[in-house]
Design an enzyme around this catalytic site. Structure first.
Site, PDB file in Angstrom:
ATOM      1  N   TYR A   1      35.878  33.996  34.380  1.00 40.33           N
ATOM      2  CA  TYR A   1      36.157  34.681  33.078  1.00 40.33           C
ATOM      3  C   TYR A   1      37.267  33.876  32.363  1.00 40.33           C
ATOM      4  O   TYR A   1      37.155  33.565  31.203  1.00 40.33           O
ATOM      5  CB  TYR A   1      36.603  35.960  33.466  1.00 40.33           C
ATOM      6  CG  TYR A   1      37.128  36.962  32.030  1.00 40.33           C
ATOM      7  CD1 TYR A   1      36.100  37.391  31.476  1.00 40.33           C
ATOM      8  CD2 TYR A   1      38.355  37.020  32.108  1.00 40.33           C
ATOM      9  CE1 TYR A   1      36.686  38.372  30.254  1.00 40.33           C
ATOM     10  CE2 TYR A   1      38.932  37.851  30.985  1.00 40.33           C
ATOM     11  CZ  TYR A   1      37.898  38.704  30.099  1.00 40.33           C
ATOM     12  OH  TYR A   1      38.435  39.188  29.132  1.00 40.33           O
TER      13      TYR A   1
ATOM     14  N   SER B   1      41.805  36.536  24.939  1.00 45.04           N
ATOM     15  CA  SER B   1      42.388  37.344  26.104  1.00 45.04           C
ATOM     16  C   SER B   1      43.535  36.381  26.390  1.00 45.04           C
ATOM     17  O   SER B   1      43.640  35.129  26.438  1.00 45.04           O
ATOM     18  CB  SER B   1      41.612  37.553  27.365  1.00 45.04           C
ATOM     19  OG  SER B   1      42.167  37.621  28.359  1.00 45.04           O
TER      20      SER B   1
END
Length: 706
Positions: free
Chosen positions: A596, A583
């Site tokens: 995260y 990501s």
């Protein structure tokens, strides 16, 4: 109404009167229907084997006069799946007139080119070598099939006598001869000498049957095959145990699967010494009865009889000298010992080639075995793709059935090696191989993608299968997985996909997925770590459970899946690829995202460390960093979208546009964009790239790596 006059135990009667009635009056459609239902039963004919035809009266497009046209399966087709585009349509009178310029059996091959001058239907598939075999016979509908039971008689030492006695002269016998123009003339000559017969047995090869209508032809074929099958069944074990009885006991089914999955990658690596191969494993009762028998050592080296069999299975299999319950933990030792067996096979095959080649023979092909037999466990087959390896497995089972039948009523006789070579390296077969379409970039590759029942993972899997790969779809959600697998099977066929439920935090689940992959495809080439979740909270709102869950799925999940993948890749010795879907959050400090983002940063750095350590095994590790891929993604469920919208001070409905507007390109990132990036790393153009990452985020300056 058509009603069969006999019941069938050994073949499937599939004629559906209601379907056939809709085709009445269209002989070509009835030919296709008959062909498809014949090809649906592997006891009747194998994939790609045999041929079917019909003759109709059509108007000549030039003279407008009625002419007889023969419609026949074209070169390289399969009767079980054949459609109108798979037929060749030829003028019967022109085809038969070629007899006037035929120069003899030594000039067989030149006749094939002349078939093109007999074409009636300009949309025809290339006519096959079987064309004259049908053309010189006068019947409206003809089946040339390769039933195991018929070939068992045709490949037995006393086949001609058995044929005469069993059918009382109603089936004539023609000795073995390679298919071609001359054999077509011999079939007509045999018919002329035996008027009123219902078929012809081709020694070592197959069966010709016919009828005035599609249904009569179909019934004639089934009845003849049923008679052959019943005759064999009555003789199994009559004079001696089948295949001489059991010599080796089978492991239990679970043990067989475990042993086969463990050995398959090693075998795949050895079988791929020239080009990567995709595998198939089979441990059916038919296979086990043969490989566990006393007669294995006598029959396996003899090779197969029917040309269609050994064209796909090679002249003979490799039999492993390895105990069924052998300890497979010493991978290096296994590679060495089995590697010597492979080398001996390659030398045998090279000798076979050298001793039988002609001055104009094509170059020797891959000398590795296609079929590998492991007594007590099962049969492996390796070929260029899953369908070809599966079909090779099916063909060898046909060969086993032939050997079993021939040995039950007489003695099995294989083709002489020179005859076998002349078919395997036939220039017409070589020309057929040269006409095959170019392989796709991911042909011969097997890819496992975690979290691939939807969203990014599914998009990557679909791009990979479109580029030729076999794909393993995995997901924790069984219902979602089932739906994705059904979709892939419908679009790409069952050979292209395997679905396995996988929880990346569960080692047993992972081991089962790896075993299923090795059993289905023989090994692994590409692993895409895509499974993940997202939790968005303010820093102080994060719990220990949030951190643990994110770490278990994203970081430890990537670690465990990669570790299992590395083991397979090293056993194969063929290198491989990891693509880790991380990501932009691995690079950018976003609000309310600490757990995260930290997990994603760990995934990214783990990827770099993997690349550094695995390079010596030619294993490449690269990263794709998406951002804000909302399309079909589970990531936006469970409150994530609401939390992200709150973090940015906007409404949920405005998230897609918000994400697009913050990029340099002002565009939304789609699943297909991530799939393109993943393919870029494994498609061949970036084969010297490892340890790299590719941002697919529309352009975020904060995520620039340097």
């Amino acid at each position: 109404m058509n009603t069969p006059i006999m019941s069938f135990k050994h073949v499937s009667y599939l004629w559906d009167e209601s379907k056939a009635a809709k085709l009445e009056g269209n002989e070509v459609d009835l030919l296709l229907y008959r062909s498809n239902i014949l090809g649906a039963d592997l006891r009747i004919t194998n994939y790609g084997g045999g041929n079917t035809s019909c003759k109709t009266i059509e108007l000549d497009p030039l003279t407008k006069e009625p002419v007889e046209v023969m419609w026949i399966k074209g070169s390289g087709g399969d009767i079980g799946t054949m459609t109108r585009s798979g037929l060749a349509g030829l003028y019967v009178d022109k085809l038969r007139s070629l007899k006037g310029i035929y120069r003899g059996i030594e000039f067989e091959d030149e006749m094939v080119e002349l078939f093109n001058h007999c074409i009636y239907d300009l949309a025809s598939k290339a006519p096959s070598i079987d064309t004259p075999l049908h053309g010189f016979l006068p019947f409206k509908h003809i089946d040339h099939l390769h039933p195991d039971a018929a070939i068992a008689i045709a490949a037995s030492k006393e086949g001609e006598r058995i044929t005469e006695e069993l059918w009382k002269g109603a089936i004539a016998w023609v000795p073995w001869q390679r298919p071609g123009f001359d054999l077509g003339l011999k079939l007509k000559e045999t018919l002329d000498k035996n008027p009123g017969i219902r078929g012809i047995m081709l020694g070592g090869h197959g069966l010709f049957t016919w009828g005035d209508t599609a249904y009569e032809c179909y019934m004639n074929s089934l009845e003849v095959i049923e008679m052959a099958s019943s005759y064999l069944a009555a003789n199994y074990g009559k004079s001696r145990p089948v295949f001489g009885g059991e010599k080796v006991a089978s492991l239990s089914e679970n043990q067989r699967k475990s042993q086969a999955a463990a050995l398959a990658p090693i075998l795949r690596g050895l079988a791929s010494s020239e080009k990567r191969m995709v595998g198939t494993f089979n441990d059916s009762e038919t296979v086990l009865q043969f490989i566990n028998s006393h007669d294995l050592t006598k029959l396996a080296p003899m090779g197969t009889s029917c040309p269609d069999h050994f064209l796909r299975t090679k002249i003979s299999p490799l039999v492993l000298d390895l105990a069924a319950d052998a300890d497979l933990s010493d991978v290096a030792g296994l590679k060495d010992s089995i590697g010597k067996a492979f080398q001996a096979y390659r030398e045998m095959y090279a000798s076979y080639y050298e001793n039988h080649k002609h001055p104009n023979s094509p170059a020797m092909r891959d000398p590795n075995p296609v079929v590998i037999l492991w007594p007590g466990v099962g049969m492996f087959s390796y070929a260029k793709d899953k369908q070809t390896s599966r079909v090779a497995s099916e063909f060898y089972i046909n060969a086993i059935n032939v050997m079993r039948g021939a040995e039950a009523v007489s003695e099995y006789v294989s083709l002489p090696l020179q005859e076998a070579f002349d078919i395997e390296y036939w220039l017409l077969e070589e020309a057929k191989l040269q006409r095959m379409p170019k392989e796709k970039p991911l042909s011969r590759k097997i890819a496992l993608i975690t979290g691939s029942a939807g969203g990014i993972g599914k998009g990557i899997a679909e791009r990979f299968v479109q580029e030729g790969a076999c794909v393993v779809l995995t997901d924790i959600d069984q219902d979602r997985l089932n739906s994705a697998v059904a979709e892939f099977e419908k679009k790409y066929g069952k050979d292209a996909v395997l679905g396995v439920q996988l929880d990346v935090t569960d080692k047993k689940s992972l081991a089962d997925a790896i075993q299923a992959t090795c059993l289905k495809f023989g090994g692994l080439d590409i692993v895409v770590n895509n499974a993940g979740i997202s939790i968005s909270r303010a820093f102080e709102a994060h719990t220990d459970q949030d951190w643990a869950r994110l770490n278990d799925i994203l970081v430890m999940g990537q670690f465990h899946v990669s570790k299992a993948g590395v083991n397979i890749l090293r056993e194969q010795g063929l290198g491989g690829d990891f693509v880790n879907v991380v990501s932009k959050n691995a690079l950018v400090a976003g609000p309310k995202n600490v757990a995260y983002g930290t997990a994603k940063a760990a995934q990214l750095h783990m990827s770099r460390l993997m690349a550094a350590e695995l390079a010596e095994d030619k294993i490449r590790v690269n990263v794709v960093n998406p951002d804000a891929v909302i399309e079909n993604s589970n990531i936006w469920e469970g409150g994530w979208a609401e939390n992200r919208a709150k973090a940015y001070g906007i409404e949920v409905k405005d998230l897609p546009q918000y994400y697009a507007n913050r990029t340099l390109l002002k565009e939304s990132v789609k699943v297909s964009d991530i799939a393109d990036a993943a393919f870029a790393f494994v498609g061949g153009l970036l084969s010297k790239s490892t340890g790299n990452m590719l941002n697919v985020d529309g352009g975020l300056a904060a995520a620039f790596p340097r």
